[in-house]
Design a protein around this motif. Structure first.
Motif, short mmCIF file in Angstrom:
data_model
loop_
_atom_site.label_atom_id
_atom_site.label_comp_id
_atom_site.label_asym_id
_atom_site.label_seq_id
_atom_site.Cartn_x
_atom_site.Cartn_y
_atom_site.Cartn_z
N PRO A 11 0.80 -1.22 0.00
CA PRO A 11 0.00 0.00 0.00
C PRO A 11 0.84 1.28 0.00
O PRO A 11 0.58 2.22 0.75
CB PRO A 11 -0.85 -0.14 1.26
N VAL A 12 1.84 1.28 -0.86
CA VAL A 12 2.68 2.46 -1.09
C VAL A 12 2.89 2.52 -2.59
O VAL A 12 3.22 1.49 -3.21
CB VAL A 12 4.05 2.37 -0.38
N SER A 13 2.68 3.68 -3.18
CA SER A 13 2.73 3.76 -4.64
C SER A 13 3.41 5.04 -5.12
O SER A 13 3.69 5.94 -4.33
CB SER A 13 1.32 3.68 -5.22
N ALA A 14 3.63 5.08 -6.44
CA ALA A 14 4.18 6.26 -7.11
C ALA A 14 3.15 6.74 -8.13
O ALA A 14 2.53 5.93 -8.82
CB ALA A 14 5.49 5.91 -7.81
N LEU A 15 2.96 8.05 -8.18
CA LEU A 15 2.14 8.70 -9.20
C LEU A 15 3.10 9.57 -10.01
O LEU A 15 3.85 10.37 -9.42
CB LEU A 15 1.06 9.58 -8.57
N VAL A 16 3.10 9.41 -11.33
CA VAL A 16 4.00 10.18 -12.18
C VAL A 16 3.17 11.00 -13.16
O VAL A 16 2.47 10.44 -14.00
CB VAL A 16 4.98 9.27 -12.95
N LEU A 17 3.26 12.32 -13.02
CA LEU A 17 2.63 13.21 -13.99
C LEU A 17 3.62 13.38 -15.14
O LEU A 17 4.68 13.98 -14.96
CB LEU A 17 2.36 14.59 -13.40
N HIS A 90 -13.63 -1.44 -4.35
CA HIS A 90 -13.56 -2.45 -5.41
C HIS A 90 -12.13 -2.87 -5.75
O HIS A 90 -11.94 -3.81 -6.53
CB HIS A 90 -14.32 -2.00 -6.67
N TRP A 91 -11.12 -2.22 -5.17
CA TRP A 91 -9.73 -2.61 -5.40
C TRP A 91 -9.06 -3.15 -4.13
O TRP A 91 -7.90 -3.54 -4.15
CB TRP A 91 -8.91 -1.45 -5.97
N ARG A 92 -9.78 -3.22 -3.02
CA ARG A 92 -9.16 -3.65 -1.75
C ARG A 92 -8.74 -5.12 -1.75
O ARG A 92 -7.84 -5.49 -1.02
CB ARG A 92 -10.10 -3.38 -0.57
N PHE A 93 -9.36 -5.94 -2.59
CA PHE A 93 -9.00 -7.36 -2.64
C PHE A 93 -7.54 -7.55 -3.05
O PHE A 93 -6.94 -8.59 -2.80
CB PHE A 93 -9.92 -8.14 -3.59
N ARG A 94 -6.95 -6.54 -3.66
CA ARG A 94 -5.56 -6.62 -4.11
C ARG A 94 -4.57 -6.48 -2.94
O ARG A 94 -3.39 -6.75 -3.10
CB ARG A 94 -5.26 -5.52 -5.12
N PRO A 97 -5.70 -8.38 3.92
CA PRO A 97 -6.91 -8.09 4.69
C PRO A 97 -6.67 -6.98 5.71
O PRO A 97 -5.64 -6.94 6.37
CB PRO A 97 -7.20 -9.43 5.39
N GLY A 98 -7.63 -6.07 5.78
CA GLY A 98 -7.55 -4.97 6.74
C GLY A 98 -6.84 -3.73 6.21
O GLY A 98 -6.91 -2.67 6.84
N VAL A 99 -6.17 -3.83 5.07
CA VAL A 99 -5.49 -2.66 4.50
C VAL A 99 -6.52 -1.81 3.76
O VAL A 99 -7.19 -2.29 2.84
CB VAL A 99 -4.34 -3.07 3.54
N THR A 100 -6.66 -0.55 4.17
CA THR A 100 -7.66 0.33 3.56
C THR A 100 -7.07 1.64 3.05
O THR A 100 -7.77 2.41 2.41
CB THR A 100 -8.78 0.67 4.56
#
Length: 159
Positions: A11-17, A90-94, A97-100
């Motif tokens: 649950p850590v990501s990068a957004l690139v503009l 709708h993407w939490r299954f990825r 469990p418990g990560v929101t």
């Protein structure tokens, strides 16, 4: 018999503009949710040595995977900005469990002019280069809108 543990997204990501000098922004339409447009984004990965991929490395990898571009050939900047957001149900299954919530690190990739990109067909079905203000109207994520607003601010423009 081997047991296969599910591999959850981190649950850590990068957004690139990805944008041009004159603030045309690349937006892409999601394959799994037609009508939803976004910038390049993706979760950090666990490295073979067990360490967590760094956000800059994830940004470079995701740009290559989603557009075919080599971010190291352009001006890639870590904006030292991150957002914490609630993961859409709708993407939490990825995720485990418990990560929101997810923490997203923002990067800018400046190109001299729009270029053709090679989309990853499983992720995106279309792309457009649009003015940054138009991009802010079209992307679905509030963090993407906020990053676009910051892009305008960096160039002393107002959304």
């Amino acid at each position: 018999m081997e047991s296969h543990q599910p591999v959850y997204k981190i649950p850590v990501s990068a957004l690139v503009l990805i944008h041009t000098t004159d603030l045309q922004v690349l937006i892409m339409e999601r394959a799994d949710k037609p009508g939803l447009w976004q910038s390049v984004t993706g979760s950090l990965e666990q490295l073979p040595n067990g360490e967590l991929e760094q956000p800059m490395a994830a940004a470079i990898r995701e740009v290559r995977e989603e557009t075919g571009l080599d971010a190291t050939e352009y001006k890639l900047m870590d904006w030292q900005l991150s957002h914490v957001y609630e993961i859409y149900p709708h993407w939490r299954f990825r995720y485990a469990p418990g990560v929101t919530e997810n923490t997203e690190h923002v990067f800018g990739l400046e190109l001299p002019a729009p270029v053709a990109v090679q989309l990853a067909p499983r992720e995106h079905v279309a792309y457009e280069w649009v003015d940054w203000r138009e991009a802010a109207k079209r992307v679905f994520s509030w963090t993407n809108v906020e990053a676009l607003r910051k892009l305008g601010e960096r160039h002393h423009l107002i959304l």
